[in-house]
Every structure is written in C-alpha cells, then in structure tokens.
Scaffold this active site. Structure first.
Site, PDB file in Angstrom:
ATOM      1  N   CYS A 261       0.811  -1.226   0.000  1.00 36.77           N
ATOM      2  CA  CYS A 261       0.000   0.000   0.000  1.00 36.77           C
ATOM      3  C   CYS A 261       0.843   1.274   0.000  1.00 36.77           C
ATOM      4  CB  CYS A 261      -0.984  -0.001   1.158  1.00 36.77           C
ATOM      5  SG  CYS A 261      -0.237   0.134   2.809  1.00 36.77           S
ATOM      6  N   HIS A 316      -2.601   1.408   6.752  1.00 40.25           N
ATOM      7  CA  HIS A 316      -2.959   1.373   5.334  1.00 40.25           C
ATOM      8  C   HIS A 316      -3.089   2.803   4.811  1.00 40.25           C
ATOM      9  CE1 HIS A 316      -4.329  -0.488   1.662  1.00 40.25           C
ATOM     10  NE2 HIS A 316      -5.452   0.203   1.671  1.00 40.25           N
ATOM     11  N   HIS A 328      -5.991   2.541  -4.132  1.00 39.47           N
ATOM     12  CA  HIS A 328      -4.994   1.984  -3.210  1.00 39.47           C
ATOM     13  C   HIS A 328      -4.611   0.583  -3.659  1.00 39.47           C
ATOM     14  CE1 HIS A 328      -8.153  -0.382  -0.731  1.00 39.47           C
ATOM     15  NE2 HIS A 328      -8.769   0.147  -1.758  1.00 39.47           N
TER      16      HIS A 328
END
Length: 356
Positions: A261, A316, A328
């Site tokens: 990520c 994240h 993402h």
C-alpha cells in the site's frame, strides 16, 4: 307612402337594428366558471331527475350560459347541460407562479391526505389553473396536480440559482443527496453548474434538462479554485495512479510491477509529482499538511487502521479521488483497486494529509 309600405320599412329598420345587436353579442367576451367539486354530474336539464350526460371534475373550466334556479347552464367539450350551482365557482384565468420551497410536493388532490405524485424544485415556473382553500391546481406533466399555495410566488426573484464551478477532476452526479443514490452522469473539472439548493453537504443542480445532486465540497464560487500548477499536479498524480490499476499486491514492493500500500503511494508521488514520501504508511501519515475529513480534496493521502479495532495506529494508505472514492493497493483484493469509503473504511479512517 301606404300603410303597408310603412310597416315594411319599419320591419327592415328593426331587422337592421337586431342584426347589429346580434353581431355585438357574437363578439362579446365569453364568460367562464370553474367546477369546485369532484365527479360532478353534468345533466341534460336543470334538476336531479334529468340524466347525466357526463362527469366534471374539480378545476374544469366551463362556459357559463346562464342560470335556472339553483342550476347553472353551461357548455363543456361541445355539450350543453346543467350543473348544480353549489359546485360552480368563479373562474380565474391561468397565471404563472414560481415555487419558493426547496422541494414542493405535487399531490393528486387539494390536501396533505392526498398522495404525492411528484415534486417541484425551488424556482420552477408553474401555471396555476385555480386556487381554493389554500391549494392551487396546476398544470403538471401534461395533466394536473395540486400544491400548497403558500409556497408559490408571483415574482420570479425567488427562483434565482447560484453559479458554481466543479473543482474535482470528475464529479459524479447522483439521483439523490447521498452516495447511496445511483450515478446518473458526471461533470468535468471547471464545468459551470446552476445550484438550486444545498442541504447537508449536497447540492441540487440543474442537469441535462432535469436535476441531479453533487457533493458540495467539489463546487466553488470561483472558476479557478486552485492554482494552475497544483491542479496540474493533482491531475497527473491521479492519472498516473489509475494507470497502475490491477497491478498485484506484494508486501514490501514499491514498483514498478507490484506494490504494497505505501509502496504504491510512494511510487506514484515520486514519478508523477517528483515528491519523495517516506516509505511506510505510518511515516507518510505525518508528512505534508493535516486535512480534516470534511475538507478532503483529490490527491490527498488518506490513512486507515485496518489491523482490527481502530485505535489510531496507521496500517494502510490510499489516494483520495473525490466523490467518496480512493485508489490503493489492497492486500485483501490482491491488487491496485478503486474503493468506496464504505462503512468499513469509514470506521477504519484515521487521518489525511495534503502534499500537493
């Protein structure tokens, strides 16, 4: 001159006078009345013992021909008949009014107990047929409907709209005021829109001859909300990020063929905007300028706690696209994807930073 000739001459003069009188009657203004009851009998004679030749409904316009006791003689749709006087009122010619309420319900009858058959937005021009007991009968969708008279005005000054400009690269237009409503179209950055009203962060706008709803945070009173350089950088970042859709998730990877990520955001900002972010999401969450969730703009970095119950620890990161969406590299999806800020991500949300 003989007596007979005198009578003939008198008859000619009288006929001439009657002819002129008749002509003036023909050109006299036709007088109208309006029906005030529902399903009123239109009878062949002045009494209930006469047969009904049809039904008249509230708001129907009839040509007034005279009276016979309690009955009104009238002409309607080419037929001549009688209507009981209690169901006949004065006729007011159709006049134009403007809606003053944000949303005005149109009903099947003159009262709140009648069903809603549609609605009108603020500033809509309507043709009023008649008004009774605080309710106006109007022309609506090729037929008729009823609205509360207190939300109608003779002046169009209340119907003005506000001009705004789209600040998002692409702004979804929805059928209602919320992300749960379907997308009916989109607007590009800089598009001029007419805003009818704004409620709870959503703007009702004129769209394709009808109306639609957009998020108010992506509208500006100015045609150039951000500097040209910033706008260009944001567009480049988003465009570059979208080119990587579908690239696989690999923990620790930072491109060009796979990412985790924070590796994804690191790679995108470095190559699209020449910005060197910290490598891991926790450090990225302290980079740039803090942004309130309500002030999110395209290109902002958004951070989440996806490690369980949200205790504020960042695990994240994604790039906000506008319209409650972000791009993402998802470990659960196994690739770069675009996601909605659903209930899961709303609960996991920690903060946002602006680096552009």
């Amino acid at each position: 001159m003989s007596i007979n000739k005198k009578y003939v001459l008198a008859g000619v003069v009288a006929s001439s006078i009657m002819l002129h009188t008749g002509i003036s009657t023909v050109f006299a203004d036709t007088e109208y009345r309006v029906i005030t009851g529902d399903s009123v009998n239109f009878r062949s004679g002045a009494g209930t013992n006469y047969s009904s030749i049809g039904k008249l409904n509230k708001g129907d316009k009839i040509e007034y021909l005279g009276e016979s006791g309690s009955w009104v003689k009238a002409r309607y749709s080419g037929k001549t008949g009688y209507v009981y006087g209690s169901y006949v009122g004065e006729y007011t010619s159709t006049n134009t009014k403007y809606v003053t309420a944000t949303t005005l319900n149109v009903r099947s009858g003159a009262g709140t107990n009648y069903s809603i058959i549609g609605s009108l937005s603020k500033g809509t021009k309507v043709e009023v047929i008649s008004t009774t007991n605080g309710w106006s009968k109007i022309k609506y969708n090729g037929s008729t409907g009823y609205v509360s008279s207190k939300y109608l005005s003779s002046s169009s000054t209340t119907s003005s709209t506000t001009i705004k400009y789209v600040t998002a690269t692409t702004l979804n237009v929805r059928s209602g005021a919320g992300t749960n409503y379907s997308i009916i179209g989109s607007l590009s950055k800089g598009t001029k829109v007419e805003v009818i009203s704004t409620t709870n962060g959503w703007s009702k706008i004129k769209y394709n001859g009808s109306t639609g709803y957009v998020s108010s945070q992506y509208l500006s009173s100015s045609a150039s909300d951000n500097s040209t350089s910033t706008s260009t950088s944001v567009s480049k970042v988003i465009s570059y990020a979208k080119k990587l859709l579908g690239k696989p998730y690999v923990w620790g990877a930072e491109g060009p063929s796979s990412f985790d990520c924070s590796g994804f955001t690191y790679y995108v900002f470095k190559n699209a905007a020449n910005i060197n972010l910290p490598r891991v999401s926790k450090d990225q969450s302290n980079y740039g300028t803090y942004v309130k969730k309500s002030d999110l703009r395209e290109g902002d970095l958004i951070f989440f706690d996806t490690s369980g119950e949200n205790d504020g620890n960042v695990s994240h990161v994604g790039i906000y696209l506008g319209n409650n969406q972000f791009i993402h590299c998802s470990s659960s999806k196994g690739q770069v994807v675009i996601s909605e800020m659903s209930s899961y991500y709303t609960k996991a949300y920690v903060n946002a930073r602006r680096v552009l």
